[in-house]
Design a protein around this motif. Structure first.
Motif, PDB file in Angstrom:
ATOM      1  N   LEU A   6       0.869  -1.148   0.097  1.00  0.00           N
ATOM      2  CA  LEU A   6       0.103   0.016   0.022  1.00  0.00           C
ATOM      3  C   LEU A   6       0.790   1.342  -0.157  1.00  0.00           C
ATOM      4  CD1 LEU A   6      -2.691  -1.186   2.715  1.00  0.00           C
ATOM      5  CD2 LEU A   6      -3.048  -0.463   0.203  1.00  0.00           C
ATOM      6  N   ASP A   7       0.578   2.219  -0.903  1.00  0.00           N
ATOM      7  CA  ASP A   7       1.255   3.391  -0.951  1.00  0.00           C
ATOM      8  C   ASP A   7       0.804   4.313  -0.021  1.00  0.00           C
ATOM      9  OD1 ASP A   7       3.404   5.017  -2.355  1.00  0.00           O
ATOM     10  OD2 ASP A   7       1.446   6.228  -2.619  1.00  0.00           O
TER      11      ASP A   7
ATOM     12  N   SER B  76      -0.452   7.542  -0.821  1.00  0.00           N
ATOM     13  CA  SER B  76      -1.618   7.839  -1.525  1.00  0.00           C
ATOM     14  C   SER B  76      -2.659   7.089  -1.561  1.00  0.00           C
ATOM     15  CB  SER B  76      -1.185   8.188  -2.895  1.00  0.00           C
ATOM     16  OG  SER B  76      -0.590   6.897  -3.631  1.00  0.00           O
ATOM     17  N   ASP B  77      -2.466   5.644  -1.354  1.00  0.00           N
ATOM     18  CA  ASP B  77      -3.747   4.700  -1.160  1.00  0.00           C
ATOM     19  C   ASP B  77      -4.348   4.983   0.152  1.00  0.00           C
ATOM     20  OD1 ASP B  77      -3.374   3.641  -3.893  1.00  0.00           O
ATOM     21  OD2 ASP B  77      -1.690   2.279  -2.874  1.00  0.00           O
TER      22      ASP B  77
ATOM     23  N   PHE C 152      -6.216   8.190   0.186  1.00  0.00           N
ATOM     24  CA  PHE C 152      -7.625   8.405  -0.617  1.00  0.00           C
ATOM     25  C   PHE C 152      -8.719   7.479   0.189  1.00  0.00           C
ATOM     26  CE2 PHE C 152     -10.405   5.854  -3.114  1.00  0.00           C
ATOM     27  CZ  PHE C 152     -11.004   6.710  -4.006  1.00  0.00           C
ATOM     28  N   ALA C 153      -8.158   6.465   0.970  1.00  0.00           N
ATOM     29  CA  ALA C 153      -9.348   5.540   1.824  1.00  0.00           C
ATOM     30  C   ALA C 153      -9.762   6.322   2.844  1.00  0.00           C
ATOM     31  CB  ALA C 153      -8.453   4.284   1.942  1.00  0.00           C
TER      32      ALA C 153
ATOM     33  N   GLN D 100      -1.244   3.180   7.860  1.00  0.00           N
ATOM     34  CA  GLN D 100      -0.580   2.447   6.898  1.00  0.00           C
ATOM     35  C   GLN D 100       0.458   1.283   7.375  1.00  0.00           C
ATOM     36  OE1 GLN D 100       1.823   5.071   4.475  1.00  0.00           O
ATOM     37  NE2 GLN D 100       2.351   3.189   3.014  1.00  0.00           N
TER      38      GLN D 100
END
Length: 373
Positions: A189-190, A192-193, A196-197, A213
């Motif tokens: 997982l980045d 940015s992911d 967004f979530a 994260q």
């Protein structure tokens, strides 16, 4: 409403966290009170009640975004200013109280400085009585700013001394000192992911994106471990290991590395006990100075050149435990030892091959499952 919604939602704390939280809050509030009352000579309002709530966050929940320095300091100061304004401009104490807290919340949200005790700071400015009302806008500086700064500095110092990370921030660093993320994180997982979530959630999450994260990564790793933990080092290690004696010379080491096209040689004694490891890097670079070794390396003994602090693994150890060592740890070779001594060696190539074979089997299993369905 489901009955389970009434049950505790906070994760259970271990004994160490409980002890550090309780001791930290005691020391923090006691020291803040002493500093403000005796060292700075603030009287009679040397400590306001909302600092107790701030202490709960700073010492018992230091990882919370609501407890970070920006939230604590800016949230309290904005709330104090709003509280004083409402107390001066609105004659009705009930209306002033409600507006002070609600406006303080709005400003804290807009400035990303939400700190729950800030609501109590604003409310205290309205209902604190003559001693607080007489201060006017001085209330923002003394005692709110002074209390907040002293308690915040104490929390930072306590975090350093106790080993608890506060402020809750860890700079992203690479073991290779480059801007690239660690190898183990490049297909996960980045950030940015996660951003967004989090943006899709209808409610505020009281956890930093960095911690979230990490939690998700740990969950993924745990799920993966359940699938491949049965693969052991003994299943994939090389057993016919090319070794060398500590009394051999660098020239012998060069010859063995070249002949067998390998990059490391475990150093053992007559009983196969592991004494160290010598690599191409050891032959070429002096670990103490970082400078190239002289041409005379070929005549020196392996015992003078080898690395003695060797990371090892056991035959029954899951290969998943070794992934961080090979990926982020930068290891290329890992001797496998048991009570009898050296029994094998694992390399990055062995690990890649094993994970590749596992991925193929997993793909076949999924395909068979879909066919049966």
């Amino acid at each position: 409403m489901h009955f389970k919604a009434l049950l505790p939602a906070v994760a259970a704390s271990n004994q160490k966290d409980i002890t550090l939280g309780v001791l930290g809050a005691f020391l923090g509030l006691f020291a803040t009170e002493w500093a403000c009352q005796y060292l700075l000579g603030i009287r009679p309002h040397w400590l306001i009640a909302p600092m107790g709530a701030s202490a709960v966050l700073l010492f018992a929940a230091p990882a919370s975004p609501l407890a970070q320095p920006w939230s604590m300091l800016i949230g309290n100061l904005l709330s104090a200013f709003v509280g004083v304004c409402c107390a001066k401009l609105i004659g009705n104490i009930a209306l002033a109280s409600a507006l002070a807290v609600s406006i303080a919340i709005a400003l804290m949200l807009l400035t990303r400085s939400l700190h729950p005790p800030g609501g109590a700071v604003a409310l205290t400015a309205v209902i604190g009585g003559p001693a607080i009302s007489s201060l006017g806008f001085e209330y923002v500086l003394v005692p709110v700013a002074i209390n907040s700064i002293v308690l915040l500095l104490l929390a930072i110092a306590y975090g350093q001394l106790s080993g608890k990370r506060y402020p809750n921030f860890a700079a992203s660093t690479s073991s290779h000192r480059t801007r690239d993320p660690e190898p183990s994180q490049r297909l996960q997982l980045d950030a940015s992911d996660v951003t967004f979530a989090v943006a899709q959630q209808p409610h505020l999450l009281d956890i930093s994106q960095q911690d979230l994260q990490q939690v998700l990564r740990d969950a993924q790793l745990h799920a993966l471990k359940q699938q491949i933990e049965t693969v052991r080092c003994r299943d994939i290690m090389s057993q016919d290991v090319i070794t060398i004696s500590a009394q051999d010379t660098g020239a012998v080491a060069w010859h063995k590395l070249s002949t067998h096209r390998i990059k490391a040689l475990p150093v053992i004694d007559a009983q196969s006990a592991l004494l160290g490891i010598i690599t191409l890097h050891d032959l070429m670079i002096d670990p103490l100075t970082g400078q190239p070794r002289a041409a005379s390396t070929a005549q020196r003994l392996v015992s003078e050149l080898m690395t003695t602090a060797v990371t090892t693994a056991q035959p029954e150890q899951s290969i998943l435990d070794l992934v961080p060592l090979f990926s982020d740890g930068g290891l290329h070779h890992l001797p496998i030892v048991d009570q009898s001594g050296l029994v094998g060696i694992m390399t990055q190539s062995d690990m890649v091959a094993a994970l590749f074979q596992w991925a193929i089997r997993a793909q076949h299993t999924q395909a068979e499952t879909r066919t049966k369905v």
